[in-house]
Scaffold this active site. Sequence first.
Site, PDB file in Angstrom:
ATOM      1  N   HIS A 159       2.437   0.798  -9.820  1.00 43.14           N
ATOM      2  CA  HIS A 159       1.204   0.899  -9.049  1.00 43.14           C
ATOM      3  C   HIS A 159      -0.018   0.936  -9.968  1.00 43.14           C
ATOM      4  O   HIS A 159       0.048   1.418 -11.100  1.00 43.14           O
ATOM      5  CB  HIS A 159       1.235   2.152  -8.173  1.00 43.14           C
ATOM      6  CG  HIS A 159       2.381   2.173  -7.211  1.00 43.14           C
ATOM      7  ND1 HIS A 159       2.267   1.723  -5.915  1.00 43.14           N
ATOM      8  CD2 HIS A 159       3.671   2.574  -7.359  1.00 43.14           C
ATOM      9  CE1 HIS A 159       3.440   1.848  -5.310  1.00 43.14           C
ATOM     10  NE2 HIS A 159       4.304   2.363  -6.161  1.00 43.14           N
TER      11      HIS A 159
ATOM     12  N   ASP B  92      -3.170  -0.066  -1.683  1.00 38.74           N
ATOM     13  CA  ASP B  92      -2.430   1.018  -2.341  1.00 38.74           C
ATOM     14  C   ASP B  92      -3.385   1.832  -3.231  1.00 38.74           C
ATOM     15  O   ASP B  92      -4.225   1.267  -3.922  1.00 38.74           O
ATOM     16  CB  ASP B  92      -1.325   0.345  -3.158  1.00 38.74           C
ATOM     17  CG  ASP B  92      -0.639   1.230  -4.180  1.00 38.74           C
ATOM     18  OD1 ASP B  92      -0.882   2.443  -4.184  1.00 38.74           O
ATOM     19  OD2 ASP B  92       0.144   0.684  -4.979  1.00 38.74           O
TER      20      ASP B  92
END
EC number: 3.1.-.-
Length: 556
Positions: A367, A194
């Site tokens: 994130h 990610d």
Amino acid sequence: MAKQRLRVIPLGGAGEVGRNMWVVEYGDDIVILDCGVMFPDADMLGVDLVLPDITYLREKTDHIRGILLTHGHEDHIGAVPHLIADLGFPPIYGTKLTLGLLGNRLREHRLHDKVTTVQINERVPFQVGQFNVEAFHIAHSIPDAVGFAITTPAGLLVYLTDWKLDHTPVDGRPTDLEKIAELGNRKPLVLVTDCVRVESKGYTPSEATVGEAFDNIFATAPGRIIVATFASNISRVQQVIDSAEAYGRKVMLAGRSMETNARIAFELGYLRADESTIIRPHEMSAYPDEEIAIVCTGSQGEPMSALNRMANRDYPNVKIKPGDTVVLSATPIPGNEVSVNKVINNLFKLGADVIYGPEARVHVSGHAAQEELKLVLALLRPSYIVPFHGDYRHLMLYRKLATTIGAVPDSERVLLAEGGTIMEFSPGFGKITGKAPVGYIYVDGTTVGDVGNVVVRDRQLLAKDGMLIVVVSIDSATGQLVAGPDVVSRGFVYMRQSQDLIEATKETVRAALANRNGSNPVDAAYINRKIRDVVSEFLYRETRRRPMVLPMVMEV
């Protein structure tokens, strides 16, 4: 594919945010990593969801050994009910909460009895075909999230998606850095990771900061508190419950998906509350406003969500009124800003105090930011890196970051993949070798794939310039005009105020049909094209607009 090479292909999620789905292939064995949906862009009119394109797998279903799911968010599990049959019903591997949330989706689609699910435990390896898989815990905005270390004959692949280094997560379980460091000692061949917050410097704030903001709101709010968040954000729901109990409030869950996900999380032990804390809608009247908290869906302005209906005074159990405090505990997904702002405006008009935006600190990302990305790169030291879960600019910035800190010897070892990019890896080798067919697969109502790009373009055209229907009747023997033309406008011009233009359009059609040689056989298809061409050209010349022109030719 060379038998000694590992093939990695994104069928969604690369160069975009959402519909995550990766194919890992070696020899005759395939394992799929995640199977999620993407919410449609503003120009995908009428589309409910966007799915990964599994064209590459349709002739290889006998080779699919399993689907590995990292966590229970829709962009990682949402496509399973839509695609599992076409994939040949391979077994699905996931943690307890992930499989619990997926099980509800499968029951809704009447697939629960047809799908084999396998619950996995972190740090307990399991075999899928010739792949040895190890799951390890990662901190995210939902409990029970994992990354995967997959040992293949070509080398070790680490799949690390939707993670951050939160040392004070809601469930008390931070990302397993010890395991990540141990994987680094095994010299990973490739890291798939990610990168969506690569633009953000420093570290992503801990979920604990949201709990502090909630405590401040609960301590001062004079009336009801309504918190809107994603139904799958189980950790955020827990934070609302914790603050409510600390300040003597009952909690009501609003929205079908919120109620369903919370019920599953309670049953599996991932949500906790005192027995008397959670109340039903009809019980709210028994408590004063200052003892009520509501957790609901609608943080993205979805039309039929609980918060949107409250903002439009259309929700049966909650009517917004002065004294209410509404908290939007989410960041708008790109494309949803207009819808969210409309909901906020309506809430203010009804007298509510609305708390939203980054300054309020009522939401943090799940994130990793720059420093976290750097630390994991330093620990893993992979030979090759494939960033994903971000737009193309995020991929480019991640490549720059990885190269700058010396995580890879040169930028060519950071492969920038898009949907369908075929990458092959072996010791000392990592390159893009081809392209698989990948497009958008649309879910529209109950249909999957029936609406394609052509239909969406037609909808865009209709939304932009409207349509004009031209009806004529012609003699089937001579081709002469018998009746009409009649013109109907929808979304182009208001006919009562545009009589001159409508009449001029009719005259244009009459002139075009009058120029036909009446001795030729009638060709209705030719007349259709003729009317469409002359009317489109005339209307663009007069209005500089291009409505969709639909001729209707009837032979009599």
